[in-house]
Structures are given as structure tokens and as C-alpha cells.
Write a protein that holds these residues in place. Structure first.
Motif, PDB file in Angstrom:
ATOM      1  N   ARG A  24       0.842  -1.205   0.000  1.00  0.00           N
ATOM      2  CA  ARG A  24       0.000   0.000   0.000  1.00  0.00           C
ATOM      3  C   ARG A  24       0.881   1.261   0.000  1.00  0.00           C
ATOM      4  O   ARG A  24       1.095   1.864  -1.029  1.00  0.00           O
ATOM      5  N   ASP A  25       1.470   1.609   1.123  1.00  0.00           N
ATOM      6  CA  ASP A  25       2.284   2.821   1.170  1.00  0.00           C
ATOM      7  C   ASP A  25       3.514   2.666   0.263  1.00  0.00           C
ATOM      8  O   ASP A  25       3.948   3.606  -0.399  1.00  0.00           O
ATOM      9  N   HIS A 213       4.000   4.725  12.651  1.00  0.00           N
ATOM     10  CA  HIS A 213       4.057   4.726  11.178  1.00  0.00           C
ATOM     11  C   HIS A 213       4.937   5.919  10.796  1.00  0.00           C
ATOM     12  O   HIS A 213       4.473   7.057  10.794  1.00  0.00           O
ATOM     13  N   HIS A 215       7.727   8.030   8.376  1.00  0.00           N
ATOM     14  CA  HIS A 215       8.355   8.229   7.068  1.00  0.00           C
ATOM     15  C   HIS A 215       9.789   8.715   7.250  1.00  0.00           C
ATOM     16  O   HIS A 215      10.169   9.214   8.305  1.00  0.00           O
ATOM     17  N   ASN A 249       9.293   4.551   3.825  1.00  0.00           N
ATOM     18  CA  ASN A 249       8.772   4.229   5.164  1.00  0.00           C
ATOM     19  C   ASN A 249       9.894   3.568   5.968  1.00  0.00           C
ATOM     20  O   ASN A 249      10.952   3.251   5.425  1.00  0.00           O
TER      21      ASN A 249
HETATM   22 ZN    ZN Z   1       2.452   6.607   5.216  1.00  0.00          ZN
END
Ligand code: ZN
Ligand code: KIV
Length: 524
Positions: A24-25, A213, A215, A249
Motif C-alpha cells: 500500500r504505502d 508509522h 516516514h 517508510n
Molecule cells: Zn504513510
């Protein structure tokens, strides 16, 4: 103290949930898009790695995203399958529908909570955002017991407002609360303070799992994740090789191995089969065409290479002098000679099984074996990496409408380079001849003659799969057509053949993208 979770049951205080968002990300960053077969392949590898949650996509984003989340939910056993949704009704219903076939499923819904995002991106007042938090979580809960709520741009959100939103999400039934550092702005002490504050202040915080989560815009995603775990987070969101929006990420392999290596300093335990890390990392590189840099921690080519004499001497006497973890613990083995050209099909099948390709069908096995024999004829030493490349190259192309058949190229310093190319298009073999500024150019012109298209070549890159002048080349070709970008890969001991395969692969991907909006028209 344990938490009773709908999908994980009683979770011990030191259990760390690994939430993988590669599909996804990771997948949403430019150049990393994958087709359905590739996503399924990746999801299988993630399940074998032992991740707890696979965020399989963003179902409302496109028909393709929806289809792949649903296919993963239908066929992948083990991990919880999760679909992402914004706070709107249509998003949540679409995500619910996509994950419905999964034995264990989750809806992950999010909304921005920082002043900047609420004012400029959402154009919503804080009170409306707060109402959306409660409504979205409550709606998601009607479809699954396991609901994650995320405060997008959480690290830049006013603490007071963040606590109100988290409280609203918990009251509405969220079982996981994620506080992302969406723009990679935070430092480790910021994330530690944030999790400590929210866990202390929000009523009901003791009933949910907190998730990190992060980055990597400042190169701190893994450090911020570890700091969050030390402050009470018990889920970490991460991607293989650290792929993701912008600088990426937090890298799964780095988080897991940091914790495995320093259990004295981190109070939580992931349950991951670390010896599968390298294989999973390489599969992702093969699928996307992006190798990790040589000095990448854990999975880079040099991660366990000792160049200086002093280091080599130390490692020979006792590996612990310069190695803080064993290469084997993450899946590195000495590149092994696979088999010679006289090896039979049964031995080849055993080898594939040992490498994690036990599920090939008879046709796929035959095709892969044929290419292995061909490679063994041309290459002195066939390594595991060579086998992996050719199997991925062959197997991933199972549904392709355009197939490479043969190529004959003439090049050098005298004559104008020329190529005679054969492609099979929808089952019919056709040939074309072309000249060009170089052998690759001539080959690509021949492809255009056989299959006319308007796509523009945006990237052409070549790397070697193993060492030596007889190594297979891995070529990546990026094509763009009407704003749609696709990457194709090809491998062969002949760089020009690898280039043709990569171009054809990219075209097949483009066809899949086209068919989602208009019927594909093949021409010769
Ligand atoms: Zn993200
Ligand atoms: O970075 C982010 O904030 C996200 C959310 C959707 C969780 O990816």
C-alpha cells in the motif's frame, strides 16, 4: 497486563505486531507499482516471512487496487488482511467489500488531524474532523471487529486535539490507534513524548494497541519507530527495503533486526522468520526493478562484506569481532553453485522448492527448466540468484499477451546496428527487422514495429545479477503513456535480450492498465 484483540486474542505486553504496508504505502510511490500477480506473489512472501498484518492496498483508489486486495484476502492465509479507507462512507464500504473474503481482516481508516492539513487539504473545521473520526470508525466496525484508525500528520497535530480524536476513535470501537509521522518531520524524542502523552491522557488507551508509522524524510524512520516502541507502541508499520512515499517508510528488516540484536534495549518482540528477510527483499527488487543500495543495512550486497585486512582477520578469528548479527540469521548463505547443464528436471524442481518456489504449475516448471538449461549452456556458474531471476522473469509473465521469442542483433563500430526480432502477440509469432543508433535502440524500434504504441521511454537501467563478465544483466525499462507509468524487467546473459524482455514486460503491464479503462487494441 494483556489486551484482548479481535484478531490476535490475548496479546502479551511484549508482543510486537508487524504491520507490513509494502503493498500500500510502498506500492503507491512512483515506479513501484505492481500488477495483481506480482502483488499476490509478494503477499505470499510476506506471509512466509511471518508478518502479522498485510496492508494489501487502498481499494477505493482504483479497480486494480480493489481487485488485488480482494484476491489477497481470498488466497493468503495467516496474516490479517487490511484495506485502507479515508473517512468517507464509499471508501469504507469499498474496503469492507475488498477484505471480506479474508479469514482475519481489518479496515484501516484515516483522516488528517494537523491544523495545516485540516485547513488546506481537507478544508474542514476541527469539530467536523472529530465527528468524521467517530462516524468512520463506527461504520467500519459494522463490517469488521478489527478497525485501525490513523491520525494523518499526527506528529504535527495539536496534542489536545489529537487526544480528543484518539478518544473519539476508541469510543467508536477502534482496536488499533496509529499516530503517523506522515511527513518524516519528527525526531525520536518527539515520537516518544507523543506516545507517552497520548497513552497517559486518553481514557481507554489501555484497551487498544498503539501503532507507529514513520516516514524517512530525515533518515529517522527506523529510529522514530524504535523510540515509539519504547514509549508503548506495540504495532509497527513498515515496508520491505523501506520503500514508500518520497524517502520511504521505516524498513521492516531494520526494525526487526534492531530489536533482535538489542533485546536489552527494546521491550517488545516481533515474531518474524528473519531467515526469510533477504529472500523477501530480493523478490521485491526483482518485481519492481529497484535494487537496494550496496550499503543498505541487512539486505545490501555489502551489509556483511568485510573489505579491510584488519576486519577480515578479526572475522576469521571470531565473527563477533565485526558482525553484530550472523548473515545466516537474515538469510544470507554463500552463493551456492546450483547445478550444471546436466542436471535433470527433478533436481531442478527440488532446488526450486528449497528456494521457496514450490507452488509452480507444470507448465511454469517446464518453461523455467527450459530457460535454466539454456542459461547453463551459456554461463559457467549458475547461482541461486540466477535461478531466482529467470523463474521470476518466466513465472511472472504467465498471463502476458506479448511474449519475447528470439532476437538476433548485429552491432559494432562499422555497420549500423540492426535487430531481427520475433515476438508472440496473442499467440501469433511475428518478426520485424530494424536499424537504430545502437543495438538497444534497434531492438526497441523493432518492438514498436511489431506492436505500435505511443508510450515514451522514461528510464532504461542495467545492473548485474551476480559477478563476472558472464553474469546475467537485469534491465529495467520504464514507459509512460497518458500519465500512466509502468516498469518492466528482464534478465539474460545477453544485455540486449534482457532489454527486449524488459521492454516487452513493460508493454504487457501497460496493456493491463489500459484494459481497466478501455479495451486493449493489439496491432501488428
Ligand atoms: Zn504513510
Ligand atoms: O503516512 C501516513 O500518514 C499514512 C496514513 C494513511 C496512515 O500512510
Amino acid at each position: 497486563m494483556t489486551i484482548d484483540h479481535p484478531n490476535f486474542g490475548n496479546i502479551a505486553d511484549d508482543r510486537l505486531i508487524i504491520f507490513d504496508t509494502t503493498l500500500r504505502d510502498g506500492e503507491q510511490s512512483p515506479g513501484f507499482s505492481m500488477n495483481l500477480a506480482e502483488k499476490l506473489r509478494m503477499a505470499e512472501a510476506l506471509a512466509e516471512l511471518g508478518v502479522d498484518v498485510i496492508e494489501a492496498g487502498f481499494p477505493i483508489a482504483s479497480e486494480g487496487d480493489y481487485e488485488s486486495v480482494r484476491a489477497i484476502a481470498q488466497s493468503i492465509q495467516g496474516p490479517v488482511i487490511c484495506g485502507l479507507a479515508r473517512s468517507g462512507r464509499a471508501d469504507i464500504l469499498r474496503a469492507a467489500e475488498a477484505v471480506a473474503p479474508a479469514e482475519r481482516r481489518r479496515i484501516h481508516t484515516f483522516i488528517s488531524t494537523s491544523p495545516l492539513h485540516m485547513k488546506y487539504k481537507l478544508r474542514m473545521e476541527p469539530e467536523a474532523v472529530l465527528a468524521a473520526v467517530a462516524d468512520s470508525v463506527a461504520l467500519a466496525r459494522q463490517h469488521t471487529d478489527d478497525v485501525e484508525w490513523s491520525a494523518e500528520d499526527g506528529s504535527r497535530t495539536e496534542p489536545e486535539f489529537l487526544c480528543r480524536c484518539v478518544e473519539a476513535a476508541i469510543r467508536a470501537g477502534a482496536t488499533t490507534i496509529n499516530i503517523p509521522d506522515t511527513v518524516g518531520y519528527a525526531l525520536p524524542q518527539d515520537m516518544a513524548r507523543l506516545f507517552t502523552m497520548v497513552r497517559e491522557r486518553v481514557p481507554g488507551a489501555e484497551k487498544v494497541i498503539f501503532s507507529a508509522h514513520n516516514h524517512n524524510d530525515l533518515g529517522l524512520a527506523v529510529a522514530n519507530t524504535i523510540a515509539s516502541v519504547n514509549a508503548g507502541a506495540r504495532q509497527v508499520e513498515c515496508t520491505i527495503n523501506g520503500i514508500g512515499e518520497r524517502a520511504g517508510n521505516a524498513a521492516l528488516e531494520e526494525i526487526v533486526m534492531a530489536i533482535r540484536t538489542r533485546p536489552d534495549s527494546v521491550p517488545a518482540r516481533p515474531q518474524v522468520a528473519t531467515e526469510n528477510i533477504l529472500r523477501t527483499s530480493r523478490l521485491l527488487s526483482t518485481i519492481t526493478g529497484f535494487d537496494v543500495q550496496p550499503n543498505k543495512a541487512i539486505v545490501g550486497r555489502n551489509a556483511f562484506a568485510h573489505e579491510s585486512g584488519i576486519h577480515q582477520d578479526g572475522v576469521l578469528k571470531n565473527a563477533a569481532t565485526y558482525e553484530i548479527m550472523t548473515p545466516e540469521s537474515v538469510g544470507w548463505t554463500k552463493s551456492s553453485l546450483v547445478m550444471g547443464k546436466h542436471s535433470g528436471r527433478a533436481a531442478f524442481r527440488d532446488k526450486l522448492r528449497a528456494m521457496g518456489y514450490g507452488d509452480l504449475g507444470e507448465n511454469q516448471l517446464n518453461d523455467a527448466f527450459r530457460r535454466f538449461k539454456d542459461l547453463a549452456d551459456r554461463k559457467k556458474v549458475v547461482y541461486d540468484e540466477d535461478i531466482m531471476a529467470l523463474v521470476d522473469d518466466e513465472v511472472m509473465r504467465d498471463h502476458d499477451r506479448i511474449r519475447f521469442v528470439s532476437l538476433d542483433v548485429h552491432a559494432g563500430s562499422k555497420a549500423k546496428p540492426s535487430a531481427v526480432l520475433e515476438l508472440e502477440i496473442d499467440g501469433v509469432t511475428r518478426a520485424a527487422t530494424a536499424t537504430g543508433d545502437g543495438p538497444v535502440d534497434a531492438t526497441f524500434i523493432a518492438i514498436r514495429k511489431l506492436f505500435q504504441h505511443e508510450a515514451t521511454l522514461r528510464l532504461y537501467s542495467v545492473g548485474a545479477i551476480t559477478e563476472g563478465t558472464d553474469a546475467q544483466a537485469r534491465v529495467t525499462v520504464r514507459l509512460e503513456e497518458e500519465g500512466k507509468m509502468v516498469d518492466g524487467q528482464g534478465a539474460d546473459t545477453d544485455t540486449i535480450v534482457a532489454s527486449a524482455r524488459a521492454y516487452v514486460h513493460a508493454l504487457n503491464k501497460l496493456l493491463v492498465k489500459r484494459t481497466r479503462t478501455e479495451p486493449a487494441a493489439l496491432s501488428a
